[in-house]
Design a protein around this motif. Sequence first.
Motif, short mmCIF file in Angstrom:
data_model
loop_
_atom_site.label_atom_id
_atom_site.label_comp_id
_atom_site.label_asym_id
_atom_site.label_seq_id
_atom_site.Cartn_x
_atom_site.Cartn_y
_atom_site.Cartn_z
N MET A 50 0.82 -1.20 0.00
CA MET A 50 0.00 0.00 0.00
C MET A 50 0.86 1.26 0.00
SD MET A 50 -3.41 0.44 2.18
CE MET A 50 -3.19 1.80 3.27
N LYS A 51 2.14 1.10 0.20
CA LYS A 51 3.04 2.25 0.23
C LYS A 51 2.97 3.08 -1.05
CE LYS A 51 7.36 1.24 0.72
NZ LYS A 51 8.75 1.00 1.10
N PRO A 52 2.90 2.48 -2.25
CA PRO A 52 2.78 3.31 -3.46
C PRO A 52 1.54 4.20 -3.46
CG PRO A 52 3.46 1.11 -4.06
CD PRO A 52 3.11 1.07 -2.60
N LEU A 53 0.44 3.73 -2.90
CA LEU A 53 -0.77 4.54 -2.82
C LEU A 53 -0.56 5.75 -1.92
CD1 LEU A 53 -3.76 5.07 -3.36
CD2 LEU A 53 -4.29 3.49 -1.48
N VAL A 54 0.11 5.56 -0.80
CA VAL A 54 0.38 6.66 0.12
C VAL A 54 1.29 7.69 -0.56
CG1 VAL A 54 1.48 7.29 2.30
CG2 VAL A 54 0.04 5.24 2.16
N GLY A 62 -16.21 8.08 -16.60
CA GLY A 62 -16.08 6.64 -16.34
C GLY A 62 -14.96 6.37 -15.35
N GLU A 63 -13.99 5.58 -15.78
CA GLU A 63 -12.86 5.24 -14.91
C GLU A 63 -11.55 5.44 -15.65
OE1 GLU A 63 -13.45 1.17 -13.75
OE2 GLU A 63 -14.74 1.74 -12.08
N GLU A 64 -10.51 5.80 -14.89
CA GLU A 64 -9.15 5.88 -15.40
C GLU A 64 -8.29 4.96 -14.55
OE1 GLU A 64 -8.19 10.18 -17.25
OE2 GLU A 64 -8.32 10.11 -15.06
N THR A 65 -7.45 4.18 -15.20
CA THR A 65 -6.57 3.25 -14.49
C THR A 65 -5.13 3.65 -14.73
OG1 THR A 65 -8.17 1.47 -14.78
CG2 THR A 65 -5.92 0.83 -14.22
N PHE A 66 -4.36 3.74 -13.64
CA PHE A 66 -2.96 4.11 -13.71
C PHE A 66 -2.12 3.03 -13.05
CE2 PHE A 66 -5.30 8.10 -13.52
CZ PHE A 66 -4.81 8.75 -14.64
N GLN A 67 -1.01 2.70 -13.68
CA GLN A 67 -0.04 1.77 -13.10
C GLN A 67 0.98 2.58 -12.33
OE1 GLN A 67 0.06 -1.72 -13.36
NE2 GLN A 67 1.53 -1.37 -11.73
N LEU A 68 1.17 2.28 -11.04
CA LEU A 68 2.12 2.99 -10.21
C LEU A 68 3.40 2.18 -10.02
CD1 LEU A 68 -0.25 4.25 -7.37
CD2 LEU A 68 0.31 5.38 -9.51
N ASP A 69 4.52 2.87 -9.84
CA ASP A 69 5.73 2.17 -9.45
C ASP A 69 5.81 2.13 -7.93
OD1 ASP A 69 6.64 4.66 -8.59
OD2 ASP A 69 8.22 4.82 -10.08
N GLU A 70 6.92 1.64 -7.39
CA GLU A 70 7.05 1.49 -5.94
C GLU A 70 7.04 2.82 -5.20
OE1 GLU A 70 10.45 -0.91 -5.07
OE2 GLU A 70 9.64 -2.63 -6.13
N MET A 71 7.36 3.91 -5.90
CA MET A 71 7.38 5.23 -5.27
C MET A 71 6.10 6.02 -5.52
SD MET A 71 10.05 5.29 -3.51
CE MET A 71 9.99 6.98 -3.01
N GLY A 72 5.09 5.39 -6.11
CA GLY A 72 3.81 6.02 -6.29
C GLY A 72 3.70 6.94 -7.49
N THR A 73 4.68 6.90 -8.38
CA THR A 73 4.58 7.71 -9.58
C THR A 73 3.91 6.91 -10.69
OG1 THR A 73 6.81 7.10 -10.26
CG2 THR A 73 6.59 9.15 -9.04
N VAL A 74 3.17 7.59 -11.53
CA VAL A 74 2.44 6.93 -12.60
C VAL A 74 3.41 6.47 -13.68
CG1 VAL A 74 0.71 7.26 -14.41
CG2 VAL A 74 0.37 8.31 -12.15
N GLN A 75 3.34 5.17 -13.99
CA GLN A 75 4.19 4.60 -15.04
C GLN A 75 3.46 4.51 -16.37
OE1 GLN A 75 7.60 3.80 -14.50
NE2 GLN A 75 6.92 5.15 -12.85
N SER A 76 2.16 4.24 -16.31
CA SER A 76 1.37 4.17 -17.54
C SER A 76 -0.10 4.37 -17.20
CB SER A 76 1.58 2.83 -18.24
OG SER A 76 1.13 1.77 -17.43
N LYS A 77 -0.85 4.69 -18.25
CA LYS A 77 -2.29 4.91 -18.12
C LYS A 77 -2.99 3.90 -19.00
CE LYS A 77 -5.82 8.37 -18.96
NZ LYS A 77 -6.10 9.73 -19.42
#
Length: 75
Positions: A1-5, A59-74
């Motif tokens: 859950m750390k990436p979300l924080v 609608g919805e948007e989905t983002f892939q996060l890295d371990e530091m919580g930055t967006v890697q892809s949409k």
Amino acid sequence: MKPLVYYCRWHDASLRLRGRDETAVWGHLVYKANTDEAWMQEFRYVLKTRQIILKTEEGEETFQLDEMGTVQSKS
């Protein structure tokens, strides 16, 4: 859950969890908390894949996060 924080920190949002199970957590991201301009965005965060799904008016948007919580892809 750390990436979300971390994601919340990078976007100046407060995290309000509403639920949790083995695979995900969900709730609201609160922007400009404790002000008259505060607004919330509903989200779901998939723990295993580090994907955050944000509900929008369209609608919805989905983002892939890295371990530091930055967006890697949409998605």
